[in-house]
Enzyme design. Structure first.
Site, PDB file in Angstrom:
ATOM      1  N   ASN A 114       0.336 -37.061  27.021  1.00  0.00           N
ATOM      2  CA  ASN A 114       0.345 -38.483  27.090  1.00  0.00           C
ATOM      3  C   ASN A 114       0.598 -39.084  25.817  1.00  0.00           C
ATOM      4  OD1 ASN A 114       0.037 -41.277  28.392  1.00  0.00           O
ATOM      5  ND2 ASN A 114      -1.906 -40.800  27.128  1.00  0.00           N
ATOM      6  N   SER A 138       7.877 -38.502  29.006  1.00  0.00           N
ATOM      7  CA  SER A 138       8.953 -38.855  28.293  1.00  0.00           C
ATOM      8  C   SER A 138       9.124 -40.433  28.300  1.00  0.00           C
ATOM      9  CB  SER A 138      10.163 -37.984  28.648  1.00  0.00           C
ATOM     10  OG  SER A 138      11.553 -38.450  27.847  1.00  0.00           O
ATOM     11  N   TYR A 142      12.522 -43.931  18.518  1.00  0.00           N
ATOM     12  CA  TYR A 142      11.794 -43.513  19.720  1.00  0.00           C
ATOM     13  C   TYR A 142      12.709 -42.764  20.939  1.00  0.00           C
ATOM     14  CZ  TYR A 142       8.553 -44.264  23.900  1.00  0.00           C
ATOM     15  OH  TYR A 142       7.586 -44.103  24.835  1.00  0.00           O
ATOM     16  N   LYS A 189      12.262 -39.138  22.219  1.00  0.00           N
ATOM     17  CA  LYS A 189      12.134 -38.639  23.674  1.00  0.00           C
ATOM     18  C   LYS A 189      13.337 -37.965  24.211  1.00  0.00           C
ATOM     19  CE  LYS A 189       8.154 -40.629  24.236  1.00  0.00           C
ATOM     20  NZ  LYS A 189       6.899 -39.968  24.821  1.00  0.00           N
ATOM     21  N   THR A 231       1.140 -49.652  29.245  1.00  0.00           N
ATOM     22  CA  THR A 231       0.499 -48.360  29.011  1.00  0.00           C
ATOM     23  C   THR A 231      -0.172 -48.648  27.588  1.00  0.00           C
ATOM     24  OG1 THR A 231       2.479 -47.576  27.998  1.00  0.00           O
ATOM     25  CG2 THR A 231       1.830 -47.102  30.117  1.00  0.00           C
TER      26      THR A 231
END
Length: 279
Positions: free
Chosen positions: A83, A134, A148, A152, A183
């Site tokens: 994570n 991902s 990023y 990913k 998140t």
């Protein structure tokens, strides 16, 4: 059935939600963070079924140490949830080479480091499940997300290919592609802005940075619900190889799939007839 989870980035955000819900469901949890005291603060202190331990995913030695501690405490590892991540935001020319490498070091090599440490345990068990976060940005390239997305997209290839490597040992894999969830990826501790400045990008950079900052905490997705969905997937005998999370991600990934199919079909005339012609 109680399982042993190893969760990275469990000191806050989605990782803390995952650890909390796994404990409430009766599972045993190895919750890791660079500072394990943050895990204990987030989860309410020491618990019999909780092992809070230090892990910097960019340091393979700490991954191996965390795995040894997990096995010593609980005897096995059933589910790994990769994570932990961060976000380097900006246009490609304004992101320095060092920043780009740091992004890939954390978001691609980080999950690889932890997975490499866990797989010997799962192979010995002939059982296990590797779940790696991902992103929608791992399927669809987005503006201001080049570093990023590069990391990913790498995670996507890693997990899709890893599945074939480990299936013979009873190890399952799932790559998760969330859309926009609350998140904490956009908080200051997780987001780094491009350190270079180029006049041609200045106006767009300022406006886009303001948009990203305004989005923090207002994303539509509920991380607690995402955590619950991931725990459901971890309990399946035959989990999906790919889980697209959030209506925004589902719509975008479906559109990308249609686009790829159209591009493949459009390539048939020029792209298909490239085999060697026998004389």
């Amino acid at each position: 059935m109680s399982k042993v989870f190893l969760i990275t980035g469990a000191g806050r955000g989605l990782g803390a939600d995952l650890a909390r819900q796994a404990l409430e469901a009766g599972h045993r949890v190895v919750a890791t963070a660079r500072r394990p005291e943050h895990v204990l603060e987030a989860l309410g202190g020491e618990q019999d079924n909780l092992l809070a331990t230090a892990l910097d995913i960019t340091e393979p030695d700490t991954a191996r140490s965390a795995v040894r501690s997990a096995v010593e405490r609980f005897g096995r590892i059933d589910v790994l949830i990769n994570n932990a991540a961060n976000f380097y935001a900006g246009y490609f020319e304004e992101i320095s080479d060092a920043q780009l490498r740091a992004q890939i070091e954390t978001n691609l090599f980080g999950p690889m480091n932890v997975t490499r440490a866990v797989l010997p345990v799962m192979r010995a068990q002939r059982d296990g499940h590797v779940i790696t976060l991902s992103s929608l940005a791992g399927v669809v390239g987005l503006e201001f997300c080049v570093a990023y997305a590069a990391a990913k997209f790498g995670v996507e290839g890693f997990m899709e290919s890893l599945r074939h490597d480990v299936e013979p040992f009873g190890i399952r894999t799932t790559v998760v592609e969330p859309g926009f969830f609350r998140t904490e990826l956009l908080v200051d501790a997780s987001t780094t802005w491009a350190e270079l400045s180029i006049d041609d990008y200045a106006e767009r950079t300022a406006a886009t940075k303001e948009q990203w900052q305004a989005m923090n905490g207002r994303q539509a997705g509920d991380p607690a619900k995402l955590a619950a969905a991931l725990l459901t997937i971890a309990g399946l005998q035959q989990p999906p190889a790919r889980f697209v999370a959030g209506s925004d991600a589902i719509d975008a990934v479906a559109a990308k799939a249609r686009e790829l199919l159209a591009q493949a079909e459009a390539s048939r005339g020029l792209g298909a007839d490239l085999a060697h012609d026998d004389a």
